[in-house]
Design a protein around this motif. Structure first.
Motif, PDB file in Angstrom:
ATOM      1  N   ARG A  87      30.830 -11.615 -40.824  1.00  9.77           N
ATOM      2  CA  ARG A  87      29.496 -11.191 -41.213  1.00  9.77           C
ATOM      3  C   ARG A  87      29.054 -11.620 -42.006  1.00  9.77           C
ATOM      4  NH1 ARG A  87      32.409  -6.487 -41.104  1.00  9.77           N
ATOM      5  NH2 ARG A  87      30.785  -5.073 -39.165  1.00  9.77           N
TER       6      ARG A  87
ATOM      7  N   HIS B 213      24.781 -12.214 -41.558  1.00 13.31           N
ATOM      8  CA  HIS B 213      24.192 -11.306 -42.451  1.00 13.31           C
ATOM      9  C   HIS B 213      22.562 -11.911 -42.638  1.00 13.31           C
ATOM     10  CE1 HIS B 213      25.000  -6.616 -42.444  1.00 13.31           C
ATOM     11  NE2 HIS B 213      26.238  -6.815 -41.876  1.00 13.31           N
TER      12      HIS B 213
ATOM     13  N   SER C  45      20.500 -13.100 -39.603  1.00 10.71           N
ATOM     14  CA  SER C  45      19.854 -12.001 -39.610  1.00 10.71           C
ATOM     15  C   SER C  45      18.224 -12.126 -40.270  1.00 10.71           C
ATOM     16  CB  SER C  45      20.321 -11.135 -39.872  1.00 10.71           C
ATOM     17  OG  SER C  45      19.865  -9.608 -39.103  1.00 10.71           O
TER      18      SER C  45
ATOM     19  N   VAL D  85      21.814  -8.389 -36.509  1.00  7.23           N
ATOM     20  CA  VAL D  85      22.571  -8.914 -37.171  1.00  7.23           C
ATOM     21  C   VAL D  85      23.531  -9.188 -35.423  1.00  7.23           C
ATOM     22  CG1 VAL D  85      25.116  -8.425 -37.490  1.00  7.23           C
ATOM     23  CG2 VAL D  85      22.830  -8.281 -38.607  1.00  7.23           C
ATOM     24  N   SER D  86      23.396  -8.392 -34.877  1.00  4.13           N
ATOM     25  CA  SER D  86      23.768  -7.923 -33.223  1.00  4.13           C
ATOM     26  C   SER D  86      23.610  -8.997 -32.134  1.00  4.13           C
ATOM     27  CB  SER D  86      24.071  -6.618 -32.745  1.00  4.13           C
ATOM     28  OG  SER D  86      22.516  -6.238 -32.360  1.00  4.13           O
TER      29      SER D  86
ATOM     30  N   ARG E 100      27.362   0.327 -39.906  1.00  2.34           N
ATOM     31  CA  ARG E 100      27.092  -0.058 -39.946  1.00  2.34           C
ATOM     32  C   ARG E 100      25.934  -0.947 -39.201  1.00  2.34           C
ATOM     33  NH1 ARG E 100      30.889   1.689 -44.683  1.00  2.34           N
ATOM     34  NH2 ARG E 100      31.278  -1.278 -44.546  1.00  2.34           N
ATOM     35  N   ASP E 101      26.310  -2.056 -39.321  1.00  2.84           N
ATOM     36  CA  ASP E 101      25.760  -3.136 -38.772  1.00  2.84           C
ATOM     37  C   ASP E 101      25.923  -3.556 -37.766  1.00  2.84           C
ATOM     38  OD1 ASP E 101      28.130  -4.476 -38.786  1.00  2.84           O
ATOM     39  OD2 ASP E 101      27.911  -5.973 -40.167  1.00  2.84           O
TER      40      ASP E 101
ATOM     41  N   LEU F 141      28.029  -5.489 -36.014  1.00  3.49           N
ATOM     42  CA  LEU F 141      28.181  -7.043 -35.714  1.00  3.49           C
ATOM     43  C   LEU F 141      28.686  -7.281 -34.480  1.00  3.49           C
ATOM     44  CD1 LEU F 141      28.437  -9.440 -36.903  1.00  3.49           C
ATOM     45  CD2 LEU F 141      30.879  -8.646 -37.803  1.00  3.49           C
TER      46      LEU F 141
END
Length: 320
Positions: A227, A231, A234, A241-242, A271-272, A274
């Motif tokens: 993770r 970030h 990204s 992020v994904s 939230r992200d 991922l």
């Protein structure tokens, strides 16, 4: 009738010859080509005849001359300057030293960049491996008969540098160095995932690391490390992020996590984004059905550093 005259080649002292040539490294006396190297714009003096006979890349460069130059390859006037802004002066001087003396003075700060330059300049002797090594002291002079760039990198590898070395090994197809770096990472994974080098790995190389069963870190910690890597990537690549993490997250072994850990991960993921929702759903199914149903078998295999959970016995395909 006179007897035929025989001839043979007599070998002088190699060390004295090398020492004499070493005095010409970056020596402006009799130099006929100049390079301006790095951000420091440091001048490096060299001799065309040496560079041309030792390195095809330099031969091509010198036969064309610098931009705007009207000198012909046969000109005896000083030639240059050639601007090389993307290489450190210390690295370039190491390459020049090798071309003049067949040896190179390395330290751990420049070894990877010397490897990069040796590949770019086609210096196969400098980037090939040798069975012997000189590993004591820093810097160290590496001779062709003893050890070269890759051997030095392997013998001086550190937690801080191993990911950078692995990335270079993959980029330049150095298979043995790749295996050595991966084994090093497997031995101290928890420390490696906290380094800047880990955060700078490409997605392809990170995915390769994550395929290992021998990583010495728990899966929950590994998910968090990926993770953080995602970030950073990204932000650098200016992509979601994904998207940047699409390849590495396929290697995360989510079924190994306990239900409470998986629930926390699912909240973080909102939230992200991922991890794809279907990957988390598949991990939940493995808990509900008490087996790795619908999940590739390798994603249910604990790693060397995986902390045991009660449900792991249900994931073992060989368990009865």
């Amino acid at each position: 009738m006179a007897a035929p005259c025989s001839a043979r080649s007599l070998q002088g002292e190699a060390a004295a010859f090398t020492a004499a040539l070493r005095t010409l490294v970056n020596n402006p006396q009799f130099s006929d080509v100049t390079f301006v190297v790095g951000r420091e714009q440091q001048k490096v003096f060299a001799h065309r005849c040496v560079l041309a006979c030792r390195c095809q890349a330099f031969r091509g460069m010198l036969s064309q001359g610098p931009p705007g130059s009207e000198d012909s390859p046969s000109s005896i006037s000083p030639q240059g300057p050639f601007i090389l802004g993307n290489v450190q002066p210390e690295v370039f001087l190491a390459v020049i030293e090798f071309l003049y003396t067949n040896s190179v003075t390395l330290n751990s700060h420049i070894a990877l960049e010397v490897l990069t330059s040796s590949v770019e300049y086609g210096l196969q002797d400098l980037c090939k491996e040798s069975p012997d090594a000189i590993t004591h002291g820093c810097p160290v002079v590496i001779w062709l008969d003893d050890a070269l760039c890759i051997k030095f990198i392997k013998d001086t590898l550190s937690v801080e540098q191993v990911c950078e070395a692995l990335q270079a090994a993959v980029t330049y197809g150095q298979t043995d160095l790749q295996q050595h770096c991966l084994a090093f990472i497997e031995g101290c994974t928890a420390a490696v995932v906290r380094t800047q080098g880990f955060h700078e790995l490409s997605d392809v190389v990170l995915a390769r690391v994550l395929r290992s069963d021998r990583l010495a870190v728990d899966e929950l910690d590994l998910v968090q490390a990926v993770r953080e890597w995602a970030h950073v990537s990204s932000a650098v690549l200016e992509r979601p992020v994904s998207e940047v993490a699409a390849l590495p997250v396929q290697e995360l072994r989510l079924p190994l996590l306990a239900p409470s850990e998986l629930a926390t991960l699912e909240r973080q993921n909102q939230r992200d984004l991922l991890i794809p929702a279907e990957s988390i759903a598949a991990a939940w199914r493995s808990h509900a059905l008490k087996k790795g149903s619908g999940v590739p078998s390798h994603l249910c295999q604990p790693r060397r550093g995986t902390r045991p959970r009660d449900h792991h016995r249900h994931l073992d395909p060989h368990a009865k």
